[in-house]
Design an enzyme around this catalytic site. Structure first.
Site, PDB file in Angstrom:
ATOM      1  N   LYS A  82      37.373  -7.203  -8.669  1.00  0.00           N
ATOM      2  CA  LYS A  82      36.998  -7.462  -9.999  1.00  0.00           C
ATOM      3  C   LYS A  82      37.790  -7.922 -10.922  1.00  0.00           C
ATOM      4  O   LYS A  82      37.358  -8.744 -11.934  1.00  0.00           O
ATOM      5  CB  LYS A  82      36.711  -6.009 -10.663  1.00  0.00           C
ATOM      6  CG  LYS A  82      36.014  -5.037  -9.756  1.00  0.00           C
ATOM      7  CD  LYS A  82      34.263  -5.446  -9.615  1.00  0.00           C
ATOM      8  CE  LYS A  82      33.543  -4.631  -8.709  1.00  0.00           C
ATOM      9  NZ  LYS A  82      31.979  -4.894  -8.951  1.00  0.00           N
TER      10      LYS A  82
HETATM   11  C1  PLP Z   1      35.605  -2.422  -3.485  1.00  0.00           C
HETATM   12  C2  PLP Z   1      34.219  -3.130  -3.676  1.00  0.00           C
HETATM   13  N1  PLP Z   1      33.716  -3.752  -2.614  1.00  0.00           N
HETATM   14  C3  PLP Z   1      32.378  -4.218  -2.819  1.00  0.00           C
HETATM   15  C4  PLP Z   1      31.845  -4.223  -3.797  1.00  0.00           C
HETATM   16  C5  PLP Z   1      30.226  -4.668  -3.969  1.00  0.00           C
HETATM   17  O1  PLP Z   1      30.324  -5.930  -4.745  1.00  0.00           O
HETATM   18  P1  PLP Z   1      28.931  -6.294  -5.355  1.00  0.00           P
HETATM   19  O2  PLP Z   1      28.601  -5.338  -6.318  1.00  0.00           O
HETATM   20  O3  PLP Z   1      29.518  -7.603  -6.380  1.00  0.00           O
HETATM   21  O4  PLP Z   1      28.082  -6.496  -4.336  1.00  0.00           O
HETATM   22  C6  PLP Z   1      32.109  -3.314  -5.058  1.00  0.00           C
HETATM   23  C7  PLP Z   1      31.354  -3.131  -6.428  1.00  0.00           C
HETATM   24  O5  PLP Z   1      30.866  -3.787  -6.892  1.00  0.00           O
HETATM   25  C8  PLP Z   1      33.484  -2.810  -5.003  1.00  0.00           C
HETATM   26  O6  PLP Z   1      34.210  -2.278  -5.988  1.00  0.00           O
HETATM   27  N1  LIG Z   2      31.237  -1.711  -7.570  1.00  0.00           N
HETATM   28  C1  LIG Z   2      30.973  -1.937  -8.893  1.00  0.00           C
HETATM   29  C2  LIG Z   2      29.575  -1.608  -9.610  1.00  0.00           C
HETATM   30  C3  LIG Z   2      29.353  -2.369 -10.636  1.00  0.00           C
HETATM   31  O1  LIG Z   2      29.449  -3.874 -10.235  1.00  0.00           O
HETATM   32  P1  LIG Z   2      29.478  -5.111 -11.221  1.00  0.00           P
HETATM   33  O2  LIG Z   2      30.038  -6.053 -10.521  1.00  0.00           O
HETATM   34  O3  LIG Z   2      27.933  -5.351 -11.660  1.00  0.00           O
HETATM   35  O4  LIG Z   2      30.552  -4.804 -12.235  1.00  0.00           O
HETATM   36  C4  LIG Z   2      31.919  -1.132  -9.466  1.00  0.00           C
HETATM   37  O5  LIG Z   2      33.139  -1.131  -8.994  1.00  0.00           O
HETATM   38  O6  LIG Z   2      31.950  -0.647 -10.634  1.00  0.00           O
END
Ligand code: PLP
Ligand SMILES: N[C@@H](CCOP(=O)(O)O)C(=O)O
Length: 463
Positions: free
Chosen positions: A112
């Site tokens: 993120k």
């Molecule tokens: C460590 C981790 N891996 C994978 C994901 C999944 O990613 P996305 O929500 O973009 O599919 C998340 C949360 O979004 C996450 O925090």
């Molecule tokens: N896994 C995510 C969930 C939110 O996902 P986002 O990519 O829409 O912000 C988290 O860690 O909060």
């Protein structure tokens, strides 16, 4: 570059307004009117660029005149300055044909940070220019929240309110959100699931009076700028492994579908991606939707990969929009079905479109744990449960003639219990957050109720 809503009736916006608006006024998500293809001479240049240089070239076609080139380069430089690895996103070979891209060297140890550090800088530049203040409300299953707090803490013109599911994030994730002492940070532990938090967030955007009064802004991947920043590292891996010209596939641990959708955008920009493989935990709504055509919401089952404990996957709407021929009314119809009956069936032609680009598999809790142990034994890598899901699924989908890159989305130290249980090794936190467990926590517990959450945000935000 203009942006349109997936539901077809919200105003068309430029990049700057799209970023500030977050969720479209008709409930849809903003997407570019058309995805620009990267010119061959630009792809040629990428070979010589570091991560920041590549980020500039890949994102520039999307941002219009929001920033001058010099401003944008300075923003990117500030965004990645605090990363703990000189390569930003190192790509490591695990075995013949299989690589892992480490996306956890940012300040909060998850992928993120790549987007959040950047949009933190972009928001600051735009808000300073406009003399405006905003209230960010974010929903998190653990990682988005900590990354958002890190990117926006201490800013005078921003309040950041993070909704996380009480008792359903790891202790490290919780402490990352509850220990910052800045007055503009508000951690709210909701007695519900991540899906409840995300639903409340979307309902706040649908409440025009509240939205306008607090000047609501989004930093979840419903915000297009988040997705855009994540497109860069697909190009980065492809240039590292084949000059951006060699066909490859990616496996992505998936929950809200933002990360893998960024890969799909890279593909539409001209990157030669064969397969984008969705890897889920036991909350496998996306696997079922892609394989059977039926998107059906079930109970969220807590897992050892809590960041992916998600049922309603917001960016899937962006893919549906493309798969339905960019027909906003058709998307609205499916989303109404979801609201009313908890599911919908994807029309056949749209299913074919999705399967042309995407595969999907899920792993059980036992398989995830076994993969953490196996990755350590076989490759010498300690991986977090989310990354392990990606590696396990990548192994199964590997076609030896096409390099496969599995995205490692979080640092193992964010989920030490699962890693220790599988390997006997407790991964230590990096030195910069070694005192995380000594810091005082500040958090407000709140009922799973939109009205109470809105009241709390009204009360806490600084006017
Ligand atoms: C460590 C981790 N891996 C994978 C994901 C999944 O990613 P996305 O929500 O973009 O599919 C998340 C949360 O979004 C996450 O925090
Ligand atoms: N896994 C995510 C969930 C939110 O996902 P986002 O990519 O829409 O912000 C988290 O860690 O909060």
């Amino acid at each position: 570059m203009n942006y349109i809503s997936t539901r077809g009736t919200a105003p068309v916006l430029n990049f700057e307004d799209t970023m500030l608006t977050g969720l479209a006024r008709d409930g849809g998500l903003y997407v570019p009117e058309e995805v620009p293809v990267l010119a061959p001479e630009v792809v040629e240049k990428l070979h010589w660029e570091d991560y920041e240089g590549m980020a500039f070239h890949v994102m520039k076609p999307f941002i219009g005149d929001t920033f001058t080139d010099d401003e944008f380069k300075a923003i990117i430089a500030r965004a990645y300055a605090d990363f703990g690895h000189a390569a930003r996103a190192p790509v490591k070979q695990l075995r013949h044909g299989l690589w892992m891209m480490e996306l956890f060297h940012g300040p909060t140890l998850a992928f993120k940070d790549f987007a959040m550090q950047l949009i933190g800088q972009m928001f600051q530049a735009v808000l300073a220019r406009r003399g405006e203040r905003i209230t960010i409300v974010g929903a998190t299953s653990g990682d988005t929240g900590s990354a958002a707090i890190e990117a926006f803490r201490g800013l005078d013109n921003v309040d950041v309110c993070i909704l996380f599911p009480h008792g359903r994030v790891s202790e490290v994730q919780r402490r990352q959100m509850t220990t910052p002492s800045e007055a503009n940070v508000h951690a709210l532990a909701v007695e519900g699931t991540f899906d409840d938090c995300q639903r409340h967030l979307k309902d706040m955007f649908a409440d025009d009076a509240f939205r306008d009064e607090v000047r609501l802004a989004a930093v979840n991947s419903i915000n297009w700028a988040r997705v855009l920043a994540q497109v860069v590292y697909y190009w980065w891996a492809a240039v590292a492994l084949g000059d951006g010209k060699r066909r490859m596939s990616f496996t992505v641990p998936t929950g809200n579908f933002g990360d893998i959708y960024a890969g799909f955008i890279a593909k539409r920009m001209g990157l030669d991606i064969e397969r984008l493989v969705v890897a889920t935990n036991q909350n496998d709504i996306l696997r079922r939707a892609i394989m059977t055509g039926r998107y059906e919401v079930g109970e969220v089952r807590p897992s050892i990969s809590p960041s992916m404990d998600i049922q309603v996957s917001s960016n899937f709407e962006r893919l549906l929009f493309d798969a339905l021929g960019r027909d906003g009314a058709a998307v609205s119809g499916l989303m109404n079905g979801l609201r009313q009956s908890g599911g919908f069936t994807i029309p056949d032609a749209a299913q074919d479109y999705i399967r042309r680009h995407f595969d999907a598999s899920s792993t059980s809790e036992e398989q995830t744990s076994a993969e953490i142990a196996e990755s350590h034994a076989q490759f010498g890598e300690l991986v977090c449960p989310h990354s392990a899901i990606g590696i396990e699924v990548a192994r199964a989908h590997q076609n030896i003639s096409v390099p496969m890159v599995a995205l490692a989305t979080a640092h193992p130290a964010k989920f030490p219990d699962a890693v220790e249980q599988a390997t006997g090794i407790r991964p230590p936190l990096p030195p910069r957050m070694a005192d995380l467990f000594d810091r005082a926590e500040r958090v407000t517990r709140v009922a799973n109720d939109l009205g109470q959450i809105q009241a709390l945000i009204e009360e806490r935000r600084r006017k």
